[in-house]
Design a protein around this motif. Structure first.
Motif, short mmCIF file in Angstrom:
data_model
loop_
_atom_site.label_atom_id
_atom_site.label_comp_id
_atom_site.label_asym_id
_atom_site.label_seq_id
_atom_site.Cartn_x
_atom_site.Cartn_y
_atom_site.Cartn_z
N LEU A 25 0.81 -1.22 0.00
CA LEU A 25 0.00 0.00 0.00
C LEU A 25 0.84 1.27 0.00
CD1 LEU A 25 -2.85 -0.95 2.49
CD2 LEU A 25 -3.06 -0.56 0.03
N PHE A 26 1.86 1.29 0.81
CA PHE A 26 2.62 2.53 1.00
C PHE A 26 3.96 2.55 0.27
CE2 PHE A 26 -0.11 2.18 4.74
CZ PHE A 26 -0.80 3.37 4.63
N GLY A 27 4.49 1.44 -0.06
CA GLY A 27 5.79 1.40 -0.73
C GLY A 27 6.91 1.59 0.27
N GLY A 28 8.09 1.23 -0.10
CA GLY A 28 9.25 1.28 0.78
C GLY A 28 9.64 2.69 1.19
N LYS A 30 7.58 5.36 1.60
CA LYS A 30 6.56 6.02 2.43
C LYS A 30 6.51 5.45 3.85
CE LYS A 30 4.57 8.87 -0.42
NZ LYS A 30 4.39 10.27 -0.16
N ILE A 31 7.02 4.28 4.07
CA ILE A 31 6.94 3.64 5.40
C ILE A 31 7.64 4.47 6.48
CG2 ILE A 31 7.62 1.60 6.75
CD1 ILE A 31 6.85 -0.09 4.34
N GLY A 37 4.92 9.66 11.52
CA GLY A 37 3.59 10.18 11.85
C GLY A 37 2.98 9.42 13.03
N ILE A 38 3.14 8.11 13.02
CA ILE A 38 2.63 7.30 14.14
C ILE A 38 3.36 7.67 15.42
CG2 ILE A 38 2.51 4.95 15.07
CD1 ILE A 38 1.93 4.00 12.20
N GLY A 39 4.67 7.85 15.33
CA GLY A 39 5.45 8.25 16.51
C GLY A 39 5.01 9.60 17.06
N LYS A 40 4.77 10.56 16.18
CA LYS A 40 4.28 11.88 16.63
C LYS A 40 2.93 11.75 17.31
CE LYS A 40 6.58 14.96 13.36
NZ LYS A 40 6.38 15.89 12.24
#
Length: 95
Positions: A25-28, A30-31, A37-40
């Motif tokens: 879905l996101f490609g290498g 974009k991960i 973003g998840i960390g923030k």
């Protein structure tokens, strides 16, 4: 070979499927952005949780102080009422 099988058993086939779906879905490229973003988001959540806990503790302290003040005021009023009763009793005896 054994360590690979042990690793696959530990994380389970479902997790492998999730990892591949994320990769597709996101490609290498974009991960890392996604993980940042998840960390923030986690950091902001923990900050908000900490400030909420602090506000709740302060509110509880204020409420406890109000209860103590109300108890002291009640005790003072009771003592004053007893004193006035004693004083009126003493003045009646003297008359």
């Amino acid at each position: 070979m054994n360590t690979t099988l042990l690793f696959l058993n530990a994380i389970g086939p479902e997790m492998i499927l999730v990892f591949f779906a994320i990769l597709l879905l996101f490609g290498g490229k974009k991960i890392p952005e996604l993980m940042r973003g998840i960390g923030k988001g986690i950091r902001e959540f923990n900050t908000a949780k900490g400030s909420l806990e602090q506000e709740l503790k302060e509110g509880m302290k204020e409420e406890e102080q109000r209860e103590r003040d109300a108890r002291e005021l009640r005790e003072l009023r009771e003592r004053e009422a007893r004193r006035q009763k004693e004083e009126s009793f003493i003045t009646r005896d003297n008359d």
